[in-house]
Design a protein around this motif. Structure first.
Motif, short mmCIF file in Angstrom:
data_model
loop_
_atom_site.label_atom_id
_atom_site.label_comp_id
_atom_site.label_asym_id
_atom_site.label_seq_id
_atom_site.Cartn_x
_atom_site.Cartn_y
_atom_site.Cartn_z
N THR A 1 39.06 36.05 34.56
CA THR A 1 39.24 37.13 35.54
C THR A 1 38.16 37.05 36.61
OG1 THR A 1 40.20 38.57 33.84
CG2 THR A 1 39.35 39.64 35.82
N GLU B 1 39.62 43.07 39.07
CA GLU B 1 40.07 42.02 39.99
C GLU B 1 40.99 42.58 41.07
OE1 GLU B 1 41.12 37.88 38.63
OE2 GLU B 1 43.14 38.58 39.16
N ARG B 2 41.94 43.45 40.68
CA ARG B 2 42.95 43.96 41.61
C ARG B 2 42.35 44.90 42.65
NH1 ARG B 2 45.68 46.17 38.05
NH2 ARG B 2 44.97 48.34 38.31
N GLU B 3 41.48 45.81 42.20
CA GLU B 3 40.92 46.83 43.09
C GLU B 3 39.55 46.46 43.64
OE1 GLU B 3 42.48 49.40 44.14
OE2 GLU B 3 44.19 49.56 42.77
N ARG B 4 39.08 45.26 43.31
CA ARG B 4 37.76 44.80 43.75
C ARG B 4 36.68 45.84 43.40
NH1 ARG B 4 37.54 40.24 43.30
NH2 ARG B 4 35.80 39.96 44.76
N GLU C 1 43.11 45.81 30.54
CA GLU C 1 43.46 46.59 31.73
C GLU C 1 42.25 46.80 32.64
OE1 GLU C 1 45.25 50.19 30.40
OE2 GLU C 1 47.01 49.20 29.53
N ALA D 1 41.72 43.56 34.56
CA ALA D 1 42.75 43.42 35.60
C ALA D 1 42.46 44.34 36.79
CB ALA D 1 44.13 43.71 35.02
N ALA D 2 42.00 45.56 36.50
CA ALA D 2 41.71 46.51 37.58
C ALA D 2 40.49 46.07 38.40
CB ALA D 2 41.48 47.91 37.00
#
Length: 523
Positions: free
Chosen positions: A283, A257-260, A251, A254-255
């Motif tokens: 990732t 990458e998603r939230e930069r 997690e 993933a965060a």
């Protein structure tokens, strides 16, 4: 820092001012919920008024039993505006230990995350509290957020004075009963400062070129520990704070990458898990520019693995709740091929004095092992209601850290062990971190923890808990041979236990107290 109490502004006031400059920007993210700077600022002021309406006043202790919610930070800010002492419980402590802390710090109000409703009932049965408030509907207490919604969001004037106790931060209890570390409002405010002369600990880590965008911090360890202070710095600097309830490496990746995500703090055991996770190779972590680690001893071999995985973004920060920041090893000095440098904790921070002393208090020459002693403005006021223990560690203005280490000729500080973790064996001392470093160089070892266990004759024996690398089967004889050849028979463990994972404290440190208890029971 201002010289007079009249001019004094707390860290909360400065953070709220910063949030007010761009109220429409997103400041906090939690499970898909995005909270703007203006919404958070208004919540703090409303909450402070609601707490005052419940009779909470300057100088009282407010204890938090809460996870990583935006409302947790808001409640802490509100209590600090009022001038309260704030004590944030580690959630994974037993109810008995939590109850002892609640009573010890003279809790006037307990603020509860509704998800901890059952624990709150158990806790208050053991340690009754005059006022129980909740961050949302719950079976126990009064809904603080409902009360706050009816209040004005006009700025609440701070009641705190610089010498008031701002936080009572408890140790993790890994070496005994947790101790309450008292820090004043003046000291907390100086953690991040606006001017170079009074630059706080966090500025050394957080400094960024002026043309770069604001930090995007991921908090995936408890807000009761370093994550909370780093969230404060990020909000003060106009950044974004993304809150996870706990650490789960998939997690976290993933965060990022998603939230930069640009900034991340992990204790070393969690950093190793992140490095070893299968998704780490695929990732996109290119947004990271500061992956800070600290809180317990790190393994140079594993740090080198992390550098190769995430790039030149690792920063080691050495400090203690009792001492504040002590030293930093910056990203540019993290060479994966220089394990000796990675073994150090970097150079001493500005405005911090370090002395390495023997058991008689005499200063030792460079290179010799002794207790690390600190003198700086960040040193705690003392342990809450424990004057004898305070006198043991605070002597003539110097804090005795309980860490063993040495300074080299280039002024790099190296930590070799905790005094309480060092194992006294026939023939000398075994420094647990040195043995852990060695075990972690084995290609089939992911992590290790070394600790002492007393035998029937009350002599200490060296024990090691070893986590094999993913998909690997470690040969015990090869580990013993490695230790004998590199360190000698004195360092060879009496017992090596292979485990799937190491037990960790709330903060993410290896729980050697629990490992010792398990080994003693098994023996």
């Amino acid at each position: 820092m201002p010289d007079t109490a009249h001019d004094f502004r707390t860290y909360v006031e400065e953070n709220l001012d910063a949030l007010g400059t761009d109220p429409g920007r997103v400041a906090l993210v939690h499970q898909g919920r995005r909270v703007t700077a203006g919404e958070f600022r208004a919540l703090v002021h409303r909450t402070a008024r609601a707490m005052r309406g419940q009779g909470i006043d300057r100088g009282q202790t407010v204890t938090l039993l809460s996870g990583n919610l935006p409302e947790t930070i808001a409640a802490r800010y509100a209590a600090n505006l009022i001038g309260c002492r704030v004590n944030h419980l580690y959630n994974k402590l037993s109810a008995d230990v939590q109850a002892t802390i609640v009573k010890d710090v003279e809790t006037g109000a307990l603020i509860v995350d509704p998800r901890f409703d059952d624990r709150a009932a158990e806790l208050t049965a053991l340690a009754p509290v005059a006022t129980v408030l909740t961050l949302g509907p719950a079976k126990l207490g009064t809904d603080l957020l409902e009360l706050a919604a009816a209040e004005s969001d006009e700025p609440f004037p701070s009641l705190a004075q610089p010498d008031d106790i701002c936080t009572i931060r408890h140790t993790g209890g890994t070496t005994g009963h947790p101790k309450g570390i008292c820090t004043t409002y003046g000291q907390v405010r100086s953690f991040v400062a606006d001017n170079d002369e009074d630059a706080g600990d966090a500025k050394v880590i957080w400094e960024r070129p002026s043309d770069e965008e604001a930090a995007r911090l991921l908090v995936c360890t408890t807000l009761a520990h370093a994550g909370g202070m780093m969230a404060d710095v990020t909000l003060r600097e106009g950044g974004l704070v993304v809150l996870h309830e706990d650490f789960e490496p998939g997690e976290v990746l993933a965060a990022v990458e998603r939230e930069r995500i640009t900034h991340l703090f992990l204790l070393p055991p969690l950093l190793y898990q992140l490095t070893d996770h299968p998704a780490a190779a695929t990732t996109d972590t290119s947004s990271l520019r500061c992956l800070t680690y600290g809180g317990c001893q790190s393994s140079p071999a594993r740090i080198a693995d992390a550098i190769r995985r995430f790039g030149p973004v690792l920063v080691q920060f050495y400090g203690q709740n009792e001492a504040g920041g002590i030293s930093v090893l910056p990203a540019e000095e993290h060479d994966p091929d220089n394990l000796e440098r990675l073994r150090s904790a970097g150079r001493i921070l500005p405005n911090v004095e370090v002395a390495v002393r023997d058991e008689n208090g005499r200063d030792l020459p460079r290179g010799e092992h002794g207790e690390i002693c600190i003198r700086s403005s960040s040193i705690m006021q003392g342990y809450w209601k424990q004057p004898e223990l305070t006198a043991e560690v605070l002597r003539d203005g110097w804090l005795h850290t309980g860490d063993i280490g040495f300074l080299d000729d280039e002024n790099y500080l190296t930590i070799v062990d905790r005094i309480k973790d060092m194992i006294v064996v026939v023939g000398g001392h075994v420094y647990t971190t040195e043995l852990e470093d060695l075990l972690n160089t084995h290609p089939q070892v992911a992590q290790s923890a070394v600790f002492g266990v007393r035998d029937a004759d009350r002599m200490e024996q060296v024990y090691a808990a070893v986590v094999p690398a993913a998909g690997e089967s470690v040969d015990e004889d090869s580990l013993r041979t490695l230790v004998r050849e590199a360190r000698g028979a004195m360092y060879e463990p009496a017992r090596i236990e292979f485990v799937g994972s190491l037990p960790l404290t709330d903060a993410g440190k290896p729980d050697k107290k629990k490992l010792r208890e398990l080994a003693t029971t098994a023996a």
